[in-house]
Design an enzyme around this catalytic site. Structure first.
Site, PDB file in Angstrom:
ATOM      1  N   ASP A  50       0.851  -1.195   0.000  1.00  0.00           N
ATOM      2  CA  ASP A  50       0.000   0.000   0.000  1.00  0.00           C
ATOM      3  C   ASP A  50       0.884   1.242   0.000  1.00  0.00           C
ATOM      4  O   ASP A  50       1.802   1.360   0.807  1.00  0.00           O
ATOM      5  CB  ASP A  50      -0.912  -0.019   1.226  1.00  0.00           C
ATOM      6  N   SER A 107      -7.079   4.298  -1.093  1.00  0.00           N
ATOM      7  CA  SER A 107      -6.956   2.829  -1.121  1.00  0.00           C
ATOM      8  C   SER A 107      -8.284   2.156  -1.418  1.00  0.00           C
ATOM      9  O   SER A 107      -8.307   1.033  -1.923  1.00  0.00           O
ATOM     10  CB  SER A 107      -6.409   2.329   0.214  1.00  0.00           C
ATOM     11  N   ASP A 158     -10.070  -2.470   7.023  1.00  0.00           N
ATOM     12  CA  ASP A 158      -9.557  -1.285   6.320  1.00  0.00           C
ATOM     13  C   ASP A 158      -9.748  -1.480   4.806  1.00  0.00           C
ATOM     14  O   ASP A 158     -10.018  -2.581   4.326  1.00  0.00           O
ATOM     15  CB  ASP A 158      -8.085  -1.071   6.678  1.00  0.00           C
ATOM     16  N   THR A 160      -8.155  -1.749   1.862  1.00  0.00           N
ATOM     17  CA  THR A 160      -7.565  -2.695   0.914  1.00  0.00           C
ATOM     18  C   THR A 160      -8.074  -4.124   1.107  1.00  0.00           C
ATOM     19  O   THR A 160      -8.562  -4.724   0.144  1.00  0.00           O
ATOM     20  CB  THR A 160      -6.031  -2.629   0.986  1.00  0.00           C
ATOM     21  N   ARG A 171     -15.828   3.977   3.292  1.00  0.00           N
ATOM     22  CA  ARG A 171     -14.866   3.072   3.930  1.00  0.00           C
ATOM     23  C   ARG A 171     -14.809   3.235   5.442  1.00  0.00           C
ATOM     24  O   ARG A 171     -14.354   2.331   6.148  1.00  0.00           O
ATOM     25  CB  ARG A 171     -13.474   3.299   3.341  1.00  0.00           C
ATOM     26  N   GLN A 315      -4.953 -12.754  -1.358  1.00  0.00           N
ATOM     27  CA  GLN A 315      -4.487 -11.360  -1.409  1.00  0.00           C
ATOM     28  C   GLN A 315      -3.665 -11.063  -0.159  1.00  0.00           C
ATOM     29  O   GLN A 315      -4.077 -11.418   0.962  1.00  0.00           O
ATOM     30  CB  GLN A 315      -5.675 -10.394  -1.487  1.00  0.00           C
ATOM     31  N   GLU A 317      -1.546  -7.862   1.747  1.00  0.00           N
ATOM     32  CA  GLU A 317      -1.251  -6.427   1.728  1.00  0.00           C
ATOM     33  C   GLU A 317      -0.183  -6.045   2.750  1.00  0.00           C
ATOM     34  O   GLU A 317      -0.316  -6.347   3.939  1.00  0.00           O
ATOM     35  CB  GLU A 317      -2.504  -5.605   2.044  1.00  0.00           C
ATOM     36  N   ASP A 322       2.248   2.495   3.410  1.00  0.00           N
ATOM     37  CA  ASP A 322       1.440   3.702   3.214  1.00  0.00           C
ATOM     38  C   ASP A 322       1.283   4.491   4.504  1.00  0.00           C
ATOM     39  O   ASP A 322       1.500   5.704   4.539  1.00  0.00           O
ATOM     40  CB  ASP A 322       0.052   3.300   2.695  1.00  0.00           C
ATOM     41  N   LYS A 323       0.945   3.792   5.564  1.00  0.00           N
ATOM     42  CA  LYS A 323       0.639   4.520   6.810  1.00  0.00           C
ATOM     43  C   LYS A 323       1.874   5.255   7.331  1.00  0.00           C
ATOM     44  O   LYS A 323       1.778   6.363   7.845  1.00  0.00           O
ATOM     45  CB  LYS A 323       0.048   3.558   7.836  1.00  0.00           C
ATOM     46  N   HIS A 326       2.557   8.336   5.041  1.00  0.00           N
ATOM     47  CA  HIS A 326       1.728   9.477   5.433  1.00  0.00           C
ATOM     48  C   HIS A 326       2.410  10.261   6.552  1.00  0.00           C
ATOM     49  O   HIS A 326       2.340  11.487   6.604  1.00  0.00           O
ATOM     50  CB  HIS A 326       0.358   9.002   5.942  1.00  0.00           C
ATOM     51  N   ASP A 364      -1.324   0.150  -4.735  1.00  0.00           N
ATOM     52  CA  ASP A 364      -2.588   0.809  -5.075  1.00  0.00           C
ATOM     53  C   ASP A 364      -2.378   2.256  -5.515  1.00  0.00           C
ATOM     54  O   ASP A 364      -3.137   2.793  -6.302  1.00  0.00           O
ATOM     55  CB  ASP A 364      -3.574   0.725  -3.905  1.00  0.00           C
ATOM     56  N   HIS A 365      -1.320   2.872  -4.991  1.00  0.00           N
ATOM     57  CA  HIS A 365      -0.994   4.263  -5.316  1.00  0.00           C
ATOM     58  C   HIS A 365       0.342   4.573  -4.662  1.00  0.00           C
ATOM     59  O   HIS A 365       0.799   3.827  -3.791  1.00  0.00           O
ATOM     60  CB  HIS A 365      -2.068   5.223  -4.781  1.00  0.00           C
ATOM     61  N   HIS A 461      -1.335  10.969  -0.603  1.00  0.00           N
ATOM     62  CA  HIS A 461      -1.107  10.189  -1.814  1.00  0.00           C
ATOM     63  C   HIS A 461      -0.747  11.120  -2.973  1.00  0.00           C
ATOM     64  O   HIS A 461      -1.126  12.292  -2.980  1.00  0.00           O
ATOM     65  CB  HIS A 461      -2.367   9.408  -2.197  1.00  0.00           C
TER      66      HIS A 461
HETATM   67 ZN   LIG Z   1      -2.869   6.168   2.340  1.00  0.00          ZN
END
Ligand SMILES: [Zn+2]
Length: 498
Positions: A50, A107, A158, A160, A171, A315, A317, A322-323, A326, A364-365, A461
């Site tokens: 992520d 996400s 969450d 994803t 979400r 899947q 993740e 990501d977290k 940020h 995802d990004h 993001h």
């Molecule tokens: Zn994020």
């Protein structure tokens, strides 16, 4: 300006021809099919970091394997890029007259893109841009007799992981204690929906009752309550730990688990970041299983048990890349990239031995505009007067930063290296520096001598394309530039779901 369907179709046709030429010119090395089965794909393992942009991969490689090294994901033969843009609320799909893109995804819309093959608005899960429920590839795989698994270092409710197992307008509707408002979106539906409508049923309630994933490993126990635990047990799940008593699952329970359906959440919230586990090895959190261990166990629980000779769809993740991006915490981000890549190795080792497994690794990004800057340099944000854009649309590109007083750093904006002495200063825009295996033994993280200098553009993001890697039969579809929605079809076709 909207592109016509005809223009899209012809552009697509050209892209397909180009892609096939490229694929033909450099056919990836694929494991030879085992006797009598003609390369039939039985299993798909889909891993995503992520927030993992191209620079995250490069920085992870340099930090852990050196400038000339490779992460495990980078050894995979098929490689390309994924377009990640989302759409605005009530937008149509690309090519439709009412298509309105949103160039930076979250996400949730990204997870919906690969899970369901539609672009949707940020915060939406398992519904399209107009709020209509769309099936997920994990639901289709389950229906077709595949075993299914969903593993994350985030709360399992969450975006994803939930993208494969829920249908939600928003979400934030995770459970169990939630405001009805966090589940509704009247901009999409016009008025509030009855609480019986699946799109406003909290994620934990849906996940505990719909049986979409046979094996569920992650965090987020506090989202589940006693009724959810009972619902899981009623469906035959072996529940590690207890939602009723809010006792998190343990690594020992993970090792001993042997059920066909297993539910294990190892933290009340997100799993603990790897660097914190390394820094505080005596805490209970330090004993949480790593993503690679969760992946290994999920594969062992899923493999060889599908109905009708089918395999599994898993899947995985790595959510905390990501977290921690940020938070602009490069040290923790790097360790999460490594932990994710270690899980990729588990999947690849299985696939190479199995011969019937497609492994896809992507993101995802991108998150936070992660950058590798020249050793000893500084960022525009640290400058006394950050440069204005002097490009001005002039064809003669002249974007050399112009600063009154010269190219100097402003001490009030930068007190040093952020993982060194200046780390406590919230105004510090300085880079974080890290040693790599190429550095001399006495070079420390956070020193000016360390060779890897990392900075961030923002705390959010970005709209950058993300890398994608694949191994196994069907990996030739993962070449060049693809849409995130194409991933739905690539997995569905590999598992013969459509
Ligand atoms: Zn994020």
């Amino acid at each position: 300006m909207k592109r016509s369907m005809a223009a899209l179709a012809s552009a697509g046709a050209i892209a397909a021809v180009v892609a096939s030429m490229i694929a033909g010119a450099a056919a990836p090395a694929v494991a030879a099919p085992k006797s009598g089965d003609e390369g039939r794909i039985k299993n798909v393992i889909y891993l995503l970091g992520d927030g993992m942009g191209r620079t995250h991969v490069t920085a992870g490689r340099e930090r852990f394997y050196g400038a000339a090294g490779r992460l495990n994901m980078e050894t995979m033969p098929a490689q390309g890029y994924v377009q990640t843009y989302a759409i605005q609320k009530n937008s149509g799909q690309p090519g439709q007259p009412d298509f309105v893109p949103n160039l930076v995804t979250d996400s949730a819309s990204a997870a919906t893109a690969w899970s369901s093959g539609v672009k949707t608005y940020n915060a939406a899960l398992g519904v399209d841009g107009k709020g209509q429920v769309v099936p997920t590839v994990m639901e289709l795989a389950k229906k077709a007799g595949y075993r299914t698994g969903n593993v994350s270092t985030a709360e399992i409710t969450d975006a994803t992981p939930a993208g494969q197992m829920t249908h939600l307008l928003a979400r934030g509707c995770q459970g169990p204690v939630y405001s009805a408002k966090s589940c509704q979106d009247t901009q999409i539906t016009g008025s509030e929906l009855p609480t019986s409508d699946i799109r406003v049923v909290p994620a934990a309630k849906q996940i505990a009752r719909n049986g979409t994933a046979d094996v569920i490993f992650g965090g987020g126990l506090s989202r589940f309550d006693a009724a959810d635990e009972q619902a899981l047990k009623d469906q035959g799940y072996q529940v590690l730990g207890s939602a009723a008593s809010q006792t998190v699952a343990s690594a020992d329970e993970l090792q001993a688990a042997s059920g066909d359906k297993v539910f294990g959440l190892f933290n009340k919230g997100n799993l603990t970041v790897e660097k914190a586990k390394q820094d505080h090895p005596d805490t209970a959190e330090a004993k949480e299983p790593k993503l690679a261990e969760l992946t290994q166990k999920a594969i062992s629980l899923l493999d060889g048990k599908g109905a009708k000779g089918n395999g599994f769809y898993l899947q995985v993740e790595g959510a905390l890349i990501d977290k921690r991006s940020h938070a602009n915490d490069a040290a923790q981000t790097l360790e999460e990239i490594k932990a994710f890549d270690d899980a990729v190795k588990v999947a690849l080792d299985f696939a190479k031995a199995d011969g019937h497994t497609l492994v896809i690794v992507t993101a995802d990004h991108e998150c936070a505009g992660f950058n590798i800057i020249e050793k000893g340099s500084f960022t525009n944000a640290e400058a006394a007067n950050p440069p204005v854009n002097v490009d001005s649309g002039n064809p003669a590109n002249n974007s050399t930063p112009s600063r009154p007083g010269g190219n100097t750093k402003d001490p009030s904006r930068s007190t040093g290296i952020v993982n060194g002495a200046g780390s406590a200063d919230p105004h510090n825009f300085a880079p974080a520096t890290f040693r790599t295996p190429d550095d001399a033994a006495d070079v420390a993280d956070g020193s000016p001598e360390a060779s890897l200098w990392l900075t961030y553009l923002s705390g959010n993001h970005t709209g950058a394309d993300v890398p994608i890697y694949a191994y196994g039969s069907g990996s030739d579809k993962v070449q060049g530039t693809i849409e995130n929605t194409d991933l739905f079809g690539i997995v569905a076709d590999a598992l013969r779901l459509r």
